[in-house]
Motif scaffolding. Structure first.
Motif, mmCIF file in Angstrom:
data_model
loop_
_atom_site.group_PDB
_atom_site.id
_atom_site.type_symbol
_atom_site.label_atom_id
_atom_site.label_comp_id
_atom_site.label_asym_id
_atom_site.label_seq_id
_atom_site.Cartn_x
_atom_site.Cartn_y
_atom_site.Cartn_z
ATOM 1 N N LEU A 108 0.998 -0.934 0.115
ATOM 2 C CA LEU A 108 0.090 -0.088 -0.223
ATOM 3 C C LEU A 108 1.403 1.338 -0.230
ATOM 4 N N ILE A 109 2.376 1.395 0.717
ATOM 5 C CA ILE A 109 2.601 2.108 0.343
ATOM 6 C C ILE A 109 3.141 3.207 -0.894
ATOM 7 N N PRO A 110 3.245 2.544 -1.688
ATOM 8 C CA PRO A 110 3.289 3.239 -2.795
ATOM 9 C C PRO A 110 1.960 3.710 -4.104
ATOM 10 N N ILE A 111 0.871 3.250 -3.229
ATOM 11 C CA ILE A 111 -0.607 3.377 -3.299
ATOM 12 C C ILE A 111 -0.933 5.204 -3.021
ATOM 13 N N GLY A 112 -0.719 4.687 -1.247
ATOM 14 C CA GLY A 112 -1.059 5.809 -0.634
ATOM 15 C C GLY A 112 -0.072 7.467 -0.728
ATOM 16 N N SER A 113 1.292 6.537 -1.411
ATOM 17 C CA SER A 113 1.946 7.926 -1.627
ATOM 18 C C SER A 113 1.372 8.836 -2.977
ATOM 19 N N ALA A 114 1.023 7.543 -4.035
ATOM 20 C CA ALA A 114 1.116 8.571 -4.759
ATOM 21 C C ALA A 114 -0.814 9.320 -5.016
ATOM 22 N N ILE A 115 -1.780 8.763 -3.905
ATOM 23 C CA ILE A 115 -3.176 9.414 -3.730
ATOM 24 C C ILE A 115 -2.058 11.549 -3.085
ATOM 25 N N PHE A 116 -1.045 11.442 -2.072
ATOM 26 C CA PHE A 116 -0.665 12.172 -1.856
ATOM 27 C C PHE A 116 -0.089 13.387 -3.178
ATOM 28 N N GLU A 117 0.838 12.605 -3.190
ATOM 29 C CA GLU A 117 1.793 13.465 -4.594
ATOM 30 C C GLU A 117 0.829 14.243 -5.182
ATOM 31 N N ARG A 118 -0.349 12.982 -6.287
ATOM 32 C CA ARG A 118 -0.818 13.939 -6.589
ATOM 33 C C ARG A 118 -1.923 14.605 -5.970
#
Length: 383
Positions: free
Chosen positions: A364-374
């Motif tokens: 889930l690390i790349p999913i959560g951080s991708a939401i934050f970055e976007r």
């Protein structure tokens, strides 16, 4: 974008956090570890000691624009972990079975991405707050004079939510987490020999009256603005003895409402009921409040920003299972900012939070951080 090396390093870092849990208000080493991990990213500023052991990394573009805060939690729980994993807790009776180690890691992943590709305007703030589990941390951070320097215009958080499909985000506009309060009630009378109970003042009948009377103040029901729930979580009278009639009683009641203003009302009602019953049975009474959480309300504009970001990167979302009765102190950041909480699913058969066998799912690390970055790019652009 995160590289494969990033994900390997971040996963290893998360495992290290998991090995060394610290309870609410005791997060000294966790804060130190987070601060050390942030320094190579060269943020504009790192603030420490916020509201206790809170840490905030500020990535300032140098150009006027909004301040966008992303929040994670530092603390763990007083639960003995029961997991057969190489990175299980090394601290007896304490564990990160709350997902906070993963939340911190997602924020560090965001920090790596923002440090490599700065935002065009405004500021990104990575907020690692203390003491979420007892409801005191966000209030302490926001009350800290240093917080004024990084006061957020927008605030976002992700919490892992077992039971939801992998990668699915549950969120909605409006109420997402209820307000709650722990009310400890101590009734004081007088002990007596069990053969002569008339010589004492027992709290037994008072406790028997109070359990249904308190529960009647809030029966639960649909999660709308009128929602109120009182749950009796602990009861004790006297000591475990056959020879002594009790002289003291204790009740723990958790009060839960959809709105902060209703929490004030139901607390007053609960106190009035207890005082009335205590007087009827000739008992003294004392109250103690703990684990006090404000309601978390998703601002409609912040919700719109979050869902637009998820649309852009093809993350599925909806309102399944929200709002929820459980509490979260992130709502305090929404008092001065447009805020939104998202609940990220690790899979429908995943272990529940606060269970001894729970462990954060590293995928889930790349999913959560991708939401934050976007979200950050949509609000602040890229330099």
């Amino acid at each position: 974008m995160l590289t494969n090396l990033d994900l390997l390093e971040l996963t290893a870092f998360r495992h290290e956090l998991h090995r060394h849990p610290e309870l609410s208000g005791e997060e000294f080493e966790t804060a130190r570890t987070i601060t050390a991990a942030l320094k190579p990213m060269s943020p504009s500023r790192i603030l420490t000691g916020l509201g206790g052991h809170g840490v905030a990394a500020v990535f300032d573009s140098g150009t006027d624009g909004p301040t966008v805060l992303f929040r994670a939690e530092l603390d763990a729980l007083p639960i003995e972990e029961r997991n057969d994993i190489a990175w299980s807790s090394q601290i007896p009776g304490k564990s990160h079975v709350c997902g906070h180690d993963g939340h911190m890691t997602m924020l560090l992943a965001l920090g790596r991405m923002v440090s490599r590709q700065p935002v065009a305007k405004g500021r990104v703030v990575l907020m690692f707050q203390p003491a979420e589990e007892d409801g005191s941390g966000a209030k302490a951070v926001v009350a800290d004079p240093a917080y004024r320097e990084i006061q957020a215009d927008w605030a976002f958080a992700i919490h892992i939510d077992p039971g939801k499909p992998f990668g699915y985000v549950a969120t909605c506009a409006g109420l997402i987490n209820c307000a709650s309060m722990g009310l400890k009630i101590t009734l004081t009378g007088k002990t007596a020999h069990a053969a002569d109970p008339q010589d004492g003042v027992s709290p037994a009948l008072a406790v028997a009256n109070l359990i249904p009377a308190l529960e009647a103040l809030g029966r639960g029901g649909p999660l709308n603005d009128a929602f109120k729930l009182v749950t009796i979580t602990h009861v004790r009278i006297g000591e475990p003895s056959f020879g002594v009639a009790p002289g003291e009683g204790m009740i723990f009641a958790t009060l839960r409402t959809a709105r902060d203003e209703d929490m004030n009302r139901i607390e007053t009602e609960a106190r009035d009921v207890v005082i009335s019953v205590a007087q009827k049975f000739g008992l003294g009474v004392e109250f103690e409040v703990s684990d006090s959480f404000a309601a978390s309300i998703n601002d409609k504009d912040a919700y719109g920003i979050a869902t637009a970001a998820m649309d852009a990167i093809d993350v599925p979302y909806g309102a399944a299972g929200v709002p929820m009765r459980a509490s979260e102190d992130f709502g305090v950041f929404g008092w001065g900012a447009k805020a939104a909480m998202m609940c990220l699913g690790p899979g429908e058969g995943y272990a529940a939070l606060h269970n001894p066998d729970y462990d954060f799912l590293d995928d889930l690390i790349p999913i959560g951080s991708a939401i934050f970055e976007r979200i950050a790019r949509d609000l602040l652009g890229t330099a």
